[in-house]
Enzyme design. Sequence first.
Site: not given
Ligand code: EPU
Length: 443
Positions: A40, A133
């Site tokens: 990540n 997803d």
């Molecule tokens: N969310 C919103 N609106 C937004 C952005 C996020 O509602 O504009 C919500 C999401 O739906 C979720 C929550 O906020 O419910 C957290 O989302 P976040 O944006 O923090 O996560 P992400 O960037 O999509 C990354 C990692 C995930 C990890 C999460 C939380 C990457 C590629 N993915 O996802 O990793 O679980 O942060 O730490 O960096 C994994 O590696 O298996 C994985 C899923």
Amino acid sequence: MTSSVLLPLEPTLTMSDVDVIRVTGGVKLAGEVRVVGAKNSALKLMAAALLAPGTSVIDNIPRITDMGIMGEVLRRLGAGVQFAGDRVTVEVPDRLHPEADYDLVRRLRASICVLGPLLARCGSVRVAHPGGDAIGSRGLDMHVAGLEKMGAEVSGEHGFVVASAPDGLHGAKIALDFPSVGATENLVMAAVLARGTTVIDNVAREPEIVDLCQMLNQMGALIEGAGTSEIVVHGVDALNPVTHTTIGDRIVAGTWAFGAAMTRGDVTVTGVEPRWLEIALDKIANAGGDVDHGVDSFRVRMFDRPRAVDIRTLPFPGFATDLLPMAIGLAAVADGQSLITENIFDGRFMFAEELKRLGADIHIEGHHAMVRGREHLSYAEVTASDIRAGAGLVIAGLCGDGVTTVRAVHHIDRGYPNFVGDLRSLGVEVFRAEVPADPEYGF
Ligand code: EPU
């Protein structure tokens, strides 16, 4: 009986959906394992390279499927991408093609992180909407609202997020509703080339955000506050390519830590700073584990049956949602009853249904799981629904009383380089088989 073909231990880049991993339970994980760079982080560092024409080099990358897909995303944007061992070289042209297609974005939600860099570099961008997803609905509203504050016009068209800022982006004051990792990264990468200063409040504080900001600052960006809840970005006119080393993967490290605790084993993990998973290691200590901290290593030993502990996931520095399957796995074999609460993704508990097939006693209500620990789990055929669920099921299988088969292990390939090889080096009888996609075998 199905015929099985042993695969080499090298990490694969296949997308087969009929690969299975079989593990024999009743083993204690023991030995040393080195983790490489964090998925990540590395994915976002590749996107950050787009911000500077020229050749950037990123070291200590994990050899996993997602890196290959990100490489393809960047190639379609016009960059040259070469992987060699644990290094990726990204050659960025003066002009990029600012469009990321659905066929790649749907396979790698993280490709949405090209939105900010492309808008900053090109003034317009079309990126396919990644959709939800297996772990949840996963919105983009905070990404969009932040870019709009910086002067972008953003719309949704035929499954694409379309953004433009013909006169360039400008500094802004942005407050996120929630410390989203992805929104923080996109907004920081958009702000580094904006006119003026952008202040982003309530940002994510994950170590991967700090890593990204360090690379951007090496490239010539002026970012302050990474790792705190307010980031200030002073825009600059241009950035330069750099060579950067990815930080170690705290989630892979945490997987081995919980594996040691669940199997009453003794595992030393190197290549990661223990402070990046402090709460996870504290939970293992509260469960009765003996945890030694080094500078970039730690050792977990569990001598008796773990005690039940309550765990709730939260943004960093809280307990990582990506370790939720391991938390439930620990609870499933602990002495007593644990309350496990998921606060980040609404779909993570799909994993619990599979764990029940191994005999775990889990009762789900909303975003809480009440888990009554059992001394041992049983064995079964189970199916991985995402990266962490896949790894969690294999680790849980180690606590079973026979051979557990985990299907759809291409998910594990997305996040864990050399998973089977690492298990073997920790003393596990494990093999990976390619099972023919034949309805007779239930696939
Ligand atoms: N969310 C919103 N609106 C937004 C952005 C996020 O509602 O504009 C919500 C999401 O739906 C979720 C929550 O906020 O419910 C957290 O989302 P976040 O944006 O923090 O996560 P992400 O960037 O999509 C990354 C990692 C995930 C990890 C999460 C939380 C990457 C590629 N993915 O996802 O990793 O679980 O942060 O730490 O960096 C994994 O590696 O298996 C994985 C899923």
